[in-house]
Design a protein around this motif. Structure first.
Motif, short mmCIF file in Angstrom:
data_model
loop_
_atom_site.label_atom_id
_atom_site.label_comp_id
_atom_site.label_asym_id
_atom_site.label_seq_id
_atom_site.Cartn_x
_atom_site.Cartn_y
_atom_site.Cartn_z
N ARG A 1 0.83 -1.21 0.00
CA ARG A 1 0.00 0.00 0.00
C ARG A 1 0.86 1.25 0.00
N ASP A 2 1.83 1.31 0.90
CA ASP A 2 2.66 2.50 1.03
C ASP A 2 3.48 2.76 -0.23
N THR A 3 3.99 1.68 -0.83
CA THR A 3 4.80 1.84 -2.04
C THR A 3 3.97 2.31 -3.22
N VAL A 4 2.80 1.72 -3.40
CA VAL A 4 1.93 2.10 -4.50
C VAL A 4 1.46 3.54 -4.33
N PHE A 5 1.05 3.90 -3.12
CA PHE A 5 0.57 5.27 -2.91
C PHE A 5 1.70 6.27 -3.10
N ALA A 6 2.90 5.93 -2.63
CA ALA A 6 4.05 6.81 -2.85
C ALA A 6 4.30 7.01 -4.34
N ALA A 7 4.21 5.92 -5.12
CA ALA A 7 4.42 6.01 -6.56
C ALA A 7 3.37 6.92 -7.21
N VAL A 8 2.12 6.80 -6.77
CA VAL A 8 1.06 7.64 -7.34
C VAL A 8 1.30 9.11 -7.03
N MET A 9 1.65 9.43 -5.81
CA MET A 9 1.87 10.83 -5.42
C MET A 9 3.12 11.40 -6.09
N ILE A 10 4.17 10.61 -6.17
CA ILE A 10 5.41 11.09 -6.79
C ILE A 10 5.19 11.36 -8.27
N THR A 11 4.52 10.44 -8.97
CA THR A 11 4.34 10.59 -10.41
C THR A 11 3.27 11.62 -10.76
N CYS A 12 2.11 11.54 -10.12
CA CYS A 12 0.99 12.40 -10.49
C CYS A 12 1.14 13.84 -10.01
N ASN A 13 1.96 14.06 -9.01
CA ASN A 13 2.18 15.43 -8.53
C ASN A 13 3.63 15.87 -8.72
N GLY A 14 4.59 15.04 -8.28
CA GLY A 14 5.99 15.43 -8.40
C GLY A 14 6.47 15.49 -9.83
N VAL A 15 6.35 14.37 -10.56
CA VAL A 15 6.83 14.31 -11.94
C VAL A 15 6.00 15.21 -12.85
N VAL A 16 4.68 15.16 -12.70
CA VAL A 16 3.82 16.02 -13.52
C VAL A 16 4.11 17.49 -13.23
N GLY A 17 4.21 17.85 -11.95
CA GLY A 17 4.46 19.24 -11.60
C GLY A 17 5.79 19.74 -12.13
N LEU A 18 6.85 18.96 -11.98
CA LEU A 18 8.17 19.36 -12.47
C LEU A 18 8.19 19.45 -13.99
N SER A 19 7.52 18.51 -14.67
CA SER A 19 7.49 18.53 -16.13
C SER A 19 6.76 19.78 -16.64
N LEU A 20 5.64 20.10 -16.02
CA LEU A 20 4.92 21.31 -16.42
C LEU A 20 5.73 22.57 -16.10
N LEU A 21 6.46 22.53 -14.99
CA LEU A 21 7.30 23.67 -14.62
C LEU A 21 8.39 23.90 -15.66
N VAL A 22 9.10 22.84 -16.04
CA VAL A 22 10.18 22.96 -17.03
C VAL A 22 9.63 23.44 -18.36
N ALA A 23 8.52 22.86 -18.80
CA ALA A 23 7.96 23.23 -20.10
C ALA A 23 7.44 24.66 -20.10
N SER A 24 6.77 25.06 -19.04
CA SER A 24 6.20 26.41 -19.00
C SER A 24 7.27 27.48 -18.85
N LEU A 25 8.33 27.19 -18.12
CA LEU A 25 9.43 28.15 -18.00
C LEU A 25 10.15 28.32 -19.33
N ARG A 26 10.31 27.24 -20.06
CA ARG A 26 11.07 27.30 -21.32
C ARG A 26 10.21 27.72 -22.50
N HIS A 27 8.91 27.35 -22.49
CA HIS A 27 8.06 27.61 -23.66
C HIS A 27 6.78 28.38 -23.30
#
Length: 366
Positions: free
Chosen positions: A99-125
């Motif tokens: 449970r803890d591993t799956v939930f961590a993966a969901v939060m890291i990907t859906c908020n951390g990775v998505v947020g950083l990707s949108l940040l990089v793209a919006s700053l550059r483009h």
């Protein structure tokens, strides 16, 4: 000069994965002195970079969305094997590990990775553009899988505690596999164009013409080295986990922080690959990696632990607590509002990163 740099790149990306597996075999199950821990961390970092390189080679050969799918599934399969191994060896104390591993993966990907990707793209483009149809379908699948596997066990009454009964666990496992299989079919066969990067005018980018595709032999070699690198990443992360646990305990932090750190290490190859795609204005590829990883983590972990529970003696706790359920609900709502317009700005990236920061803060201070 360029030829020499390419040869040097091929050399270290070939040597490091092999070195990682050898080091893993020599250190597995042993108490590591400080000097060896430092060496493991250096090789671990090199394995992450090598994995990203080989994933991009494979992706360039097979094209999107197959490339991001290969990396997501490869990481998740190895991660699932690690989870099941730890659950078999851990007894009752590993009841909440899946449970803890799956939930961590969901939060890291859906908020951390998505947020950083949108940040990089919006700053550059200035704005990040992506295909709302494909991303929306992926998000809906992640939300459904997370609810069926992590929320429902908290409210079922067939078994005391946040656990599924045998029949319920079987249903959740089969549903996860079926949903994930349907999504992969949709992503790669029936509606592949929904998951391809798009231009700022909304036109689908079907191919990258700026570089020559690697040969089939090169792609197969990179696929094998990618597998070695990921085995090294996950295995070495497990090897340094006792050191991480000691550091977390010495700092007076909650034990859940250990799981977050391990999940961050395991998902680092996908994170770097997603950020590099966002920098090239291929945000759809970044979102494919992020949501695909969350989906694969649930869709493959739940069936695996359901099968493992046949011979596991301890309980299998899958249900989330109230705080994490609220974070999951907030993530789904915010991600839906991000996806619907098909473009995002610094504001959306900031919202996702704040949610991710809240998750990390609650892991430290529950």
């Amino acid at each position: 000069m360029i030829t020499r740099l390419r040869a040097l790149t091929r050399a270290w990306t070939t040597v490091v994965p092999v070195l990682a597996v050898v080091l893993l075999a020599l250190t597995w199950g042993r108490d590591l002195p400080a000097a060896v821990v430092v060496l493991v961390c250096v090789v671990l970092a090199g394995s992450v970079l090598a994995a990203v390189h080989h994933a991009e080679v494979v992706a360039h050969r097979v094209g999107e969305p197959f490339g991001s799918l290969v990396l997501a599934i490869a990481v998740t399969v190895i991660e699932v094997a690690l989870i099941v191994t730890l659950m078999v060896d851990g007894g009752a104390k590993s009841a909440t590990l899946a449970r803890d591993t799956v939930f961590a993966a969901v939060m890291i990907t859906c908020n951390g990775v998505v947020g950083l990707s949108l940040l990089v793209a919006s700053l550059r483009h200035r704005t990040a553009v992506f295909n709302a149809e494909g991303t929306g379908g992926a998000l809906a699948t992640v939300a459904t899988l997370a609810t069926l596997s992590l929320v429902l066990p908290t409210f079922t009454t067939s078994k005391p505690g946040p656990q599924f009964s045998g029949v319920q666990l079987t249903f959740a496992a089969l549903s996860s596999l079926i949903l994930y299989a349907v999504f992969v079919t949709t992503q790669t066969v029936r509606h592949r164009d929904y998951f391809l990067p798009i231009t700022r005018q909304g036109q689908v980018i079907t191919s990258e013409d700026h570089a020559e595709r690697p040969s089939a032999r090169t792609a197969w070699t990179s696929l094998g080295l990618l597998a070695l690198a990921l085995v090294g990443v996950v295995g070495l992360a497990k090897g340094v986990s006792p050191t991480i646990e000691s550091g977390v305990a010495a700092a007076g932090l909650h034990h859940a922080v250990v799981g977050v750190i391990i999940a961050l290490l395991v998902l680092l190859p996908e994170t770097i690959a997603a950020l590099r795609s966002a920098r090239r204005d291929r945000v759809q590829t970044s979102l494919n990696l992020a949501l695909g990883s969350a989906m694969a983590s649930i869709g493959l972990t739940i069936p695996a632990v359901a099968l493992a529970s046949v011979w596991l003696s301890g309980p299998l706790v899958l249900g989330l607590g109230p705080t994490h359920m609220l974070l999951l609900l907030l993530t789904v709502v915010v991600a839906s509002l991000t996806v619907v317009p098909g473009r995002a700005t610094l504001l959306q990236s900031g919202v996702h990163l704040v949610i991710f920061a809240a998750y990390l803060e609650l892991a430290i201070n529950p």
